[in-house]
Design a protein around this motif. Structure first.
Motif, mmCIF file in Angstrom:
data_model
loop_
_atom_site.group_PDB
_atom_site.id
_atom_site.type_symbol
_atom_site.label_atom_id
_atom_site.label_comp_id
_atom_site.label_asym_id
_atom_site.label_seq_id
_atom_site.Cartn_x
_atom_site.Cartn_y
_atom_site.Cartn_z
ATOM 1 N N LEU A 269 0.840 -1.202 0.000
ATOM 2 C CA LEU A 269 0.000 0.000 0.000
ATOM 3 C C LEU A 269 0.875 1.252 0.000
ATOM 4 C CD1 LEU A 269 -2.851 1.163 0.145
ATOM 5 C CD2 LEU A 269 -2.745 0.986 2.629
ATOM 6 N N ILE A 270 1.910 1.256 0.826
ATOM 7 C CA ILE A 270 2.815 2.413 0.900
ATOM 8 C C ILE A 270 3.538 2.600 -0.430
ATOM 9 C CG2 ILE A 270 4.950 3.259 1.967
ATOM 10 C CD1 ILE A 270 3.926 1.952 4.594
ATOM 11 N N GLY A 271 4.025 1.500 -0.969
ATOM 12 C CA GLY A 271 4.750 1.575 -2.231
ATOM 13 C C GLY A 271 3.890 2.150 -3.349
ATOM 14 N N VAL A 272 2.668 1.639 -3.451
ATOM 15 C CA VAL A 272 1.769 2.097 -4.501
ATOM 16 C C VAL A 272 1.379 3.556 -4.264
ATOM 17 C CG1 VAL A 272 -0.489 1.751 -5.537
ATOM 18 C CG2 VAL A 272 0.901 -0.211 -4.949
ATOM 19 N N THR A 273 1.213 3.930 -2.996
ATOM 20 C CA THR A 273 0.843 5.307 -2.680
ATOM 21 C C THR A 273 1.949 6.275 -3.114
ATOM 22 O OG1 THR A 273 -0.497 4.549 -0.838
ATOM 23 C CG2 THR A 273 0.131 6.868 -0.834
ATOM 24 N N ILE A 274 3.188 5.890 -2.861
ATOM 25 C CA ILE A 274 4.304 6.755 -3.269
ATOM 26 C C ILE A 274 4.333 6.891 -4.791
ATOM 27 C CG2 ILE A 274 6.832 6.894 -3.382
ATOM 28 C CD1 ILE A 274 6.852 5.827 -0.490
ATOM 29 N N LEU A 275 4.095 5.783 -5.472
ATOM 30 C CA LEU A 275 4.055 5.822 -6.938
ATOM 31 C C LEU A 275 2.941 6.750 -7.422
ATOM 32 C CD1 LEU A 275 5.117 4.689 -9.612
ATOM 33 C CD2 LEU A 275 3.486 2.815 -9.376
ATOM 34 N N PHE A 276 1.783 6.624 -6.786
ATOM 35 C CA PHE A 276 0.640 7.445 -7.190
ATOM 36 C C PHE A 276 0.881 8.930 -6.894
ATOM 37 C CE2 PHE A 276 -3.316 9.495 -5.676
ATOM 38 C CZ PHE A 276 -3.932 9.628 -6.900
ATOM 39 N N VAL A 277 1.448 9.212 -5.726
ATOM 40 C CA VAL A 277 1.760 10.605 -5.374
ATOM 41 C C VAL A 277 2.704 11.188 -6.420
ATOM 42 C CG1 VAL A 277 3.063 12.005 -3.706
ATOM 43 C CG2 VAL A 277 1.298 10.441 -2.903
ATOM 44 N N THR A 278 3.699 10.408 -6.827
ATOM 45 C CA THR A 278 4.642 10.875 -7.839
ATOM 46 C C THR A 278 3.912 11.166 -9.157
ATOM 47 O OG1 THR A 278 6.220 9.395 -6.810
ATOM 48 C CG2 THR A 278 6.861 10.361 -8.900
ATOM 49 N N ALA A 279 2.982 10.276 -9.522
ATOM 50 C CA ALA A 279 2.220 10.494 -10.756
ATOM 51 C C ALA A 279 1.445 11.806 -10.684
ATOM 52 C CB ALA A 279 1.262 9.327 -10.979
ATOM 53 N N THR A 340 -6.415 -0.214 -6.905
ATOM 54 C CA THR A 340 -5.342 -0.847 -6.147
ATOM 55 C C THR A 340 -5.597 -0.741 -4.647
ATOM 56 O OG1 THR A 340 -3.926 -0.021 -7.896
ATOM 57 C CG2 THR A 340 -2.837 -0.940 -5.993
ATOM 58 N N VAL A 341 -5.958 0.477 -4.212
ATOM 59 C CA VAL A 341 -6.140 0.686 -2.778
ATOM 60 C C VAL A 341 -7.317 -0.149 -2.267
ATOM 61 C CG1 VAL A 341 -6.747 2.368 -1.023
ATOM 62 C CG2 VAL A 341 -5.148 2.972 -2.795
ATOM 63 N N ARG A 342 -8.420 -0.151 -2.997
ATOM 64 C CA ARG A 342 -9.562 -0.954 -2.562
ATOM 65 C C ARG A 342 -9.185 -2.428 -2.561
ATOM 66 N NH1 ARG A 342 -14.064 2.472 -5.978
ATOM 67 N NH2 ARG A 342 -14.390 4.086 -4.402
ATOM 68 N N GLY A 343 -8.410 -2.801 -3.571
ATOM 69 C CA GLY A 343 -7.965 -4.188 -3.649
ATOM 70 C C GLY A 343 -7.134 -4.575 -2.440
ATOM 71 N N ILE A 344 -6.167 -3.719 -2.111
ATOM 72 C CA ILE A 344 -5.277 -4.063 -0.993
ATOM 73 C C ILE A 344 -6.041 -4.007 0.333
ATOM 74 C CG2 ILE A 344 -3.242 -3.360 0.308
ATOM 75 C CD1 ILE A 344 -2.131 -2.221 -2.346
ATOM 76 N N MET A 345 -6.782 -2.925 0.530
ATOM 77 C CA MET A 345 -7.391 -2.720 1.855
ATOM 78 C C MET A 345 -8.576 -3.651 2.089
ATOM 79 S SD MET A 345 -7.124 1.416 2.297
ATOM 80 C CE MET A 345 -7.687 1.447 3.989
ATOM 81 N N LEU A 354 -2.662 -7.207 -8.734
ATOM 82 C CA LEU A 354 -2.875 -5.818 -9.144
ATOM 83 C C LEU A 354 -1.857 -5.342 -10.165
ATOM 84 C CD1 LEU A 354 -3.519 -4.585 -5.535
ATOM 85 C CD2 LEU A 354 -5.249 -4.829 -7.307
ATOM 86 N N THR A 355 -1.111 -6.287 -10.758
ATOM 87 C CA THR A 355 -0.032 -5.898 -11.667
ATOM 88 C C THR A 355 -0.482 -4.895 -12.714
ATOM 89 O OG1 THR A 355 0.582 -8.190 -11.443
ATOM 90 C CG2 THR A 355 1.887 -6.872 -12.969
ATOM 91 N N THR A 356 -1.609 -5.171 -13.355
ATOM 92 C CA THR A 356 -2.065 -4.299 -14.442
ATOM 93 C C THR A 356 -2.247 -2.869 -13.946
ATOM 94 O OG1 THR A 356 -3.417 -6.222 -14.958
ATOM 95 C CG2 THR A 356 -3.655 -4.292 -16.383
ATOM 96 N N GLU A 357 -2.923 -2.713 -12.815
ATOM 97 C CA GLU A 357 -3.193 -1.366 -12.306
ATOM 98 C C GLU A 357 -1.902 -0.640 -11.952
ATOM 99 O OE1 GLU A 357 -6.156 -0.492 -12.660
ATOM 100 O OE2 GLU A 357 -7.132 -2.458 -12.812
ATOM 101 N N ILE A 358 -0.975 -1.370 -11.318
ATOM 102 C CA ILE A 358 0.286 -0.737 -10.908
ATOM 103 C C ILE A 358 1.076 -0.313 -12.139
ATOM 104 C CG2 ILE A 358 2.479 -1.109 -9.698
ATOM 105 C CD1 ILE A 358 0.894 -2.985 -7.801
ATOM 106 N N ILE A 359 1.073 -1.166 -13.158
ATOM 107 C CA ILE A 359 1.782 -0.807 -14.394
ATOM 108 C C ILE A 359 1.148 0.445 -15.010
ATOM 109 C CG2 ILE A 359 2.209 -1.537 -16.779
ATOM 110 C CD1 ILE A 359 2.759 -4.342 -15.675
ATOM 111 N N TRP A 360 -0.177 0.502 -14.980
ATOM 112 C CA TRP A 360 -0.859 1.700 -15.503
ATOM 113 C C TRP A 360 -0.345 2.961 -14.820
ATOM 114 C CZ3 TRP A 360 -3.779 3.624 -19.257
ATOM 115 C CH2 TRP A 360 -4.514 2.751 -20.068
#
Lengths: 381, 316
Positions: A269-279, A340-345, A354-360
């Protein structure tokens, strides 16, 4: 004597007129404000009118067929007829079926068990399993409600059925996954995490370059040996930390106040959040390289924010939107982050689900950053 | 291979032209600045001084023309130029919301100085800002802002300083200190290109160039520029100088009348015509006439008037 007060009134009006004319001219010259005035209401109208649908139909559904029978086919036909379910996939195993629900590829899964037709004909009242992804209660709700209606109609016209008009030929067992009680906050809190981050991150960075232009510091900066990529990364990185802190606050409040679970990995969750914040920071930064002043930057951010709220699946079910709106939604990092977040939480989904979403999200980040770096004006031309 | 000649040249540009929209701001400008020189850039507002300076350090791309700055091509090697040039903008362009120390450390880091903290500390001491290093730049007076800007420019020890009206709005004492510093830097081998409106500052330069309407009208040492002007100037003293000035201005043969305190500078390009024009005035008992050198200001104003006439005539 008569003239004096009259003349005064006239000059008060002319002062007003002067101001009015000036404001009007400035407004006319300020293209971005002008565009905002026209585009925002149009966008709202179009999105609310056409794209948003709280009674979504044609939801992606998978079928797990354990037998091939006329009754099974009749039920599938009846499901299709409700127009709520679009059979997009056929599963061959239970695991496949569960995996699709977790990754969000399908919203419903329907299992027709082995020997179902025989059991119906014998009058055994067998069960038909319908699994729903209820993490978004709005999307799942009405479709599930329509199920009861098909029991009576599905088998009409089929031969060899027992004539016990009182009892039902089969039972539909509904299984709401991830949010069985349909608690809205469980869906909203993860969504808010993404939405709040989008708004604040956009505002922060959309001002960063225009501020330098407005204050005249850009001239010095450009005369120094530093390149656009270094400037962008230097400006974005502090806000990644800010975004991380914001995310932590929202998550903490979500878990403690609204009792939202974090079923999956916190690290993911943290990793994906950092990626999203960067986006999102990159999007804001790109606006900053296009806008001429801070006001324009804010206006651009707002124009970007609106579809994020409406088309990402935050407020309204993504699956219910028409194709064009889904295409726009796919281009927004928030859409993928929300899934992704709903998926994880809520679903405890792992990175592989969630590979597809993270790649997006990652691809959108790189694309937007490249736009920002190429858009950045290295000279004052 | 650089030739010996090239190593002595800091700036050499040819035919620089730059337009914004359909307005030509710099037209076919060529100039050469030798290393270690203080080169003055003069001209009225909007004459293209700032645009030229910006083209030299890669902030603007010329529409046409070419040249080198510190031996690097201004069109293709702007990155190299930026590393060796200190550019002081007309408007204060350091960060107002950073302290003096933070601004200097920022600059030191961008130029990759080995010890930014120490470099900033040394600069603060050199600038005489010790004890005030934590003050925000926005709290500084005009004179101190200018000192800080110069300090930031020379912090990475550049080979060339480009100063765009560095002393505008600064008091005379601060101006003198500033120029003393510039001369000290030039003596150490730094090349300085400085734009200014002040004639006394122009006279402190090794060489000057005069721009008007985007064209370089004249250049050379102060003496050369005055000598080349072809102006003959007389100083006249007498009662009612204002009326006298009006009278002289309307006399054919007199190109320019400028008041200097209680006296007037009367100049003309056509010497016999000027003599003819002044004959009547010289006969007047209440006036004292004296032959004098045209001042740099006389020369510039004359140049500007002539170029404006050409400019206006050239327009359909």
């Amino acid at each position: 004597m008569m003239n004096a007060p009259l003349r005064r009134r006239a000059s008060a009006f002319s002062r007003f007129a002067a101001m009015f004319v000036k404001e009007f001219i400035q407004l006319k010259r300020d293209r971005v404000t002008f565009a905002t005035m026209i585009i925002v209401p149009l966008m709202q109208l179009l999105l609310f009118g056409f794209a948003i649908n709280t009674n979504p139909r044609h939801l992606p559904t998978a079928i797990l067929l354990q037998e091939d029978s006329d009754i099974g086919r009749a039920i599938i036909g009846a499901l299709k007829n409700t127009s709520y379910f679009d059979i997009t996939r056929i599963a061959s195993t239970r695991a496949e079926f569960d995996g699709w629900i977790k990754s969000g590829d399908i919203l419903f899964g329907i299992e027709i068990p082995a020997n179902f037709a025989r059991a119906v004909r014998r009058g055994d009242n067998p069960s038909l399993l319908v699994v729903a992804d209820a993490s978004d209660p709005v999307a799942a709700g009405t479709a599930l409600g329509s199920l009861d209606g098909i029991i009576g109609t599905a088998l009409r016209g089929l031969h060899g059925l027992p004539d016990n008009s009182g009892a039902q030929p089969f039972t539909i067992v509904q299984q709401r996954r991830y949010n069985p009680a349909a608690v809205t906050s469980l869906n909203i809190v993860p969504g808010l995490l993404g939405t709040i981050l989008t708004m604040t991150m956009l505002i922060f960075t959309s001002l960063s370059v225009t501020r330098e232009l407005e204050r005249g510091t850009m001239e010095s900066l450009l005369s120094m040996p530093i390149d656009p990529l270094q400037i962008m990364l230097g400006k974005i990185t502090p806000y990644i930390v800010v975004g991380f802190v914001q995310a932590a606050i929202i998550l903490l409040a979500g878990v403690t106040i609204f009792a939202v679970p974090i079923d999956g990995s916190l690290a993911l969750l943290i990793g994906v959040t950092i990626l999203f914040v960067t986006a999102t920071l990159s999007v804001g930064y790109t606006f900053s390289t296009i806008a001429r002043n801070q006001l324009q930057a804010i206006q651009m951010s707002m124009m970007f924010f609106l579809p994020n709220i409406l088309l990402s699946g935050f407020m309204f079910p993504f699956a219910g939107m028409p194709g064009w709106a889904q295409v726009i939604g796919q281009m927004l990092p928030l859409t993928h982050y929300l899934r992704t977040v709903r998926g994880i939480m809520l679903k405890g989904a792992s990175a592989s689900d969630l590979t597809t979403e993270i790649i997006w999200v990652a691809v959108l980040t790189v694309v937007v950053m490249s736009i920002a770096v190429t858009r950045f004006r290295r000279t004052l031309d | 291979m650089e030739s010996q000649n090239d190593r002595e040249i800091a700036i050499r540009v040819e035919g620089l032209t730059k337009s914004f929209g359909d307005k030509v701001v710099v037209r076919n400008l060529s100039m050469t600045v030798k290393r270690g020189q203080i080169y003055g850039f003069l001209g009225p507002n909007g004459s293209g001084k700032t645009t030229t300076i910006r083209m030299l350090c890669g902030l603007l791309t010329p529409d046409s023309g070419q040249g080198t700055c510190l031996g690097y091509d201004i069109l293709t090697e702007a990155d190299r130029i930026k590393e060796r040039v200190g550019y002081m903008t007309q408007r204060f362009s350091l960060y107002q919301d950073l302290s003096i120390r933070e601004n200097l450390e920022f600059v030191a880091r961008i130029y990759g100085l080995e010890n930014p903290t120490q470099a900033a500390r040394d600069a603060i001491e050199r600038l005489g800002l010790k004890g005030r290093e934590n003050q925000l730049a926005s709290d500084l007076s005009g004179g101190w802002k200018q000192r800080l800007s110069l300090g930031a420019c020379i912090l990475p020890s550049p080979d060339l300083l480009l100063l765009d009206e560095p002393t505008a709005g600064v008091d005379p004492k601060a101006r003198r200190d500033f120029w003393n510093e510039i001369h000290a830097l030039a003596a150490e081998g730094l090349t300085v290109l400085v734009s200014t409106h002040y004639m006394d500052e122009a006279e402190r330069c090794h060489e000057i160039a005069y721009l008007a309407y985007g064209e370089l009208l004249t250049h050379g040492t102060v003496a050369e520029v005055i000598g080349r002007s072809g102006l003959e100037t007389w100083t006249v003293t007498g009662p009612e100088p204002h009326d006298l000035a009006l009278e002289l201005e309307s006399t054919p043969g007199v190109d320019m009348v400028a008041p200097f305190g209680t006296s007037l500078h009367v100049s003309g390009r056509d010497h016999p015509a000027l003599d003819q024009a002044l004959k009547g005035f010289k006969a007047r008992k209440d006036l004292t006439w004296e032959r004098s050198e045209p001042s740099l200001e006389d020369v510039f104003i004359d140049l500007m008037q002539r170029s404006r006439d050409n400019f206006v005539e050239a327009k359909p």
